[in-house]
Design a protein around this motif. Sequence first.
Motif, short mmCIF file in Angstrom:
data_model
loop_
_atom_site.label_atom_id
_atom_site.label_comp_id
_atom_site.label_asym_id
_atom_site.label_seq_id
_atom_site.Cartn_x
_atom_site.Cartn_y
_atom_site.Cartn_z
N GLN A 1 14.82 -19.31 -5.68
CA GLN A 1 14.09 -18.95 -4.47
C GLN A 1 13.35 -17.64 -4.70
N LEU A 2 12.04 -17.70 -4.50
CA LEU A 2 11.20 -16.53 -4.77
C LEU A 2 11.60 -15.34 -3.92
N GLN A 3 11.67 -14.18 -4.54
CA GLN A 3 11.88 -12.93 -3.82
C GLN A 3 10.74 -11.99 -4.15
N VAL A 4 10.02 -11.59 -3.14
CA VAL A 4 8.88 -10.71 -3.33
C VAL A 4 9.20 -9.32 -2.80
N VAL A 5 8.55 -8.34 -3.39
CA VAL A 5 8.77 -6.94 -3.03
C VAL A 5 7.42 -6.27 -2.81
N GLU A 6 7.26 -5.66 -1.66
CA GLU A 6 6.04 -4.93 -1.36
C GLU A 6 6.22 -3.45 -1.67
N SER A 7 5.12 -2.80 -2.02
CA SER A 7 5.14 -1.36 -2.22
C SER A 7 3.75 -0.82 -1.97
N GLY A 8 3.66 0.50 -1.86
CA GLY A 8 2.36 1.15 -1.72
C GLY A 8 2.03 1.61 -0.32
N GLY A 9 2.90 1.33 0.62
CA GLY A 9 2.63 1.78 1.98
C GLY A 9 2.74 3.29 2.09
N GLY A 10 2.32 3.80 3.23
CA GLY A 10 2.39 5.24 3.46
C GLY A 10 1.57 5.64 4.65
N SER A 11 1.32 6.94 4.75
CA SER A 11 0.53 7.48 5.85
C SER A 11 -0.83 7.91 5.33
N VAL A 12 -1.84 7.64 6.11
CA VAL A 12 -3.21 7.96 5.70
C VAL A 12 -4.03 8.27 6.95
N GLN A 13 -5.05 9.08 6.78
CA GLN A 13 -5.93 9.40 7.90
C GLN A 13 -6.94 8.29 8.11
N PRO A 14 -7.47 8.19 9.31
CA PRO A 14 -8.52 7.18 9.54
C PRO A 14 -9.67 7.35 8.55
N GLY A 15 -10.14 6.23 8.05
CA GLY A 15 -11.18 6.25 7.04
C GLY A 15 -10.67 6.26 5.63
N GLY A 16 -9.37 6.45 5.48
CA GLY A 16 -8.78 6.51 4.15
C GLY A 16 -8.49 5.14 3.57
N SER A 17 -7.88 5.16 2.40
CA SER A 17 -7.59 3.92 1.67
C SER A 17 -6.15 3.90 1.18
N LEU A 18 -5.63 2.71 1.05
CA LEU A 18 -4.33 2.47 0.43
C LEU A 18 -4.40 1.15 -0.32
N THR A 19 -3.61 1.05 -1.36
CA THR A 19 -3.49 -0.22 -2.07
C THR A 19 -2.02 -0.65 -2.07
N LEU A 20 -1.77 -1.80 -1.50
CA LEU A 20 -0.43 -2.36 -1.48
C LEU A 20 -0.25 -3.29 -2.67
N SER A 21 0.98 -3.37 -3.14
CA SER A 21 1.31 -4.25 -4.25
C SER A 21 2.42 -5.21 -3.84
N CYS A 22 2.36 -6.38 -4.41
CA CYS A 22 3.38 -7.40 -4.20
C CYS A 22 3.83 -7.88 -5.56
N THR A 23 5.11 -7.71 -5.85
CA THR A 23 5.66 -8.15 -7.11
C THR A 23 6.85 -9.06 -6.86
N ALA A 24 7.32 -9.67 -7.93
CA ALA A 24 8.46 -10.59 -7.82
C ALA A 24 9.27 -10.53 -9.11
N PRO A 25 10.03 -9.48 -9.27
CA PRO A 25 10.81 -9.32 -10.50
C PRO A 25 11.70 -10.52 -10.78
N GLY A 26 11.56 -11.08 -11.97
CA GLY A 26 12.37 -12.23 -12.34
C GLY A 26 11.79 -13.57 -11.94
N TYR A 27 10.65 -13.55 -11.26
CA TYR A 27 9.99 -14.78 -10.84
C TYR A 27 8.54 -14.77 -11.30
N THR A 28 7.92 -15.94 -11.28
CA THR A 28 6.54 -16.07 -11.73
C THR A 28 5.65 -16.29 -10.51
N LEU A 29 4.90 -15.27 -10.15
CA LEU A 29 4.02 -15.37 -8.99
C LEU A 29 2.90 -16.37 -9.18
N GLU A 30 2.60 -16.69 -10.40
CA GLU A 30 1.47 -17.58 -10.70
C GLU A 30 1.59 -18.94 -10.01
#
Length: 128
Positions: A1-30
């Motif tokens: 059963q796939l287990q995914v993990v998100e990262s990259g969140g945080g606090s930012v001011q309006p107009g700013g940017s963030l990049t979130l990541s989704c990984t799945a250690p031990g699984y193949t996201l493909e």
Amino acid sequence: QLQVVESGGGSVQPGGSLTLSCTAPGYTLEYYVIGWFRQAPGKEREGVSCISRNGGSTNYADSVKGRFVISRDNVKNIVFLQMNALDTEDTAVYYCAGHLTWSQNSPCSTDNGDYHYWGQGTQVTVSS
């Protein structure tokens, strides 16, 4: 059963940017269509974006079109959500989720019900 993990969140001011990541250690996201969803306080979870298995097909909610970009690197087993021009309305917990499918490039869905494997979420806060 796939287990995914998100990262990259945080606090930012309006107009700013963030990049979130989704990984799945031990699984193949493909093997999975990956969707990004978000849930703001007091609101239902909504679909933000999705990407087909080979990355050739993407879909975006109207509220993020032109600001967010979803991408994936199947060699590195990771999916990204690049978020630009962030607004206070983008504040939410962001989730990635997987949908197992044989199709490499069929149009993907941002419907919650189509996804079966969910991460724990990462908080994104946009405030001045």
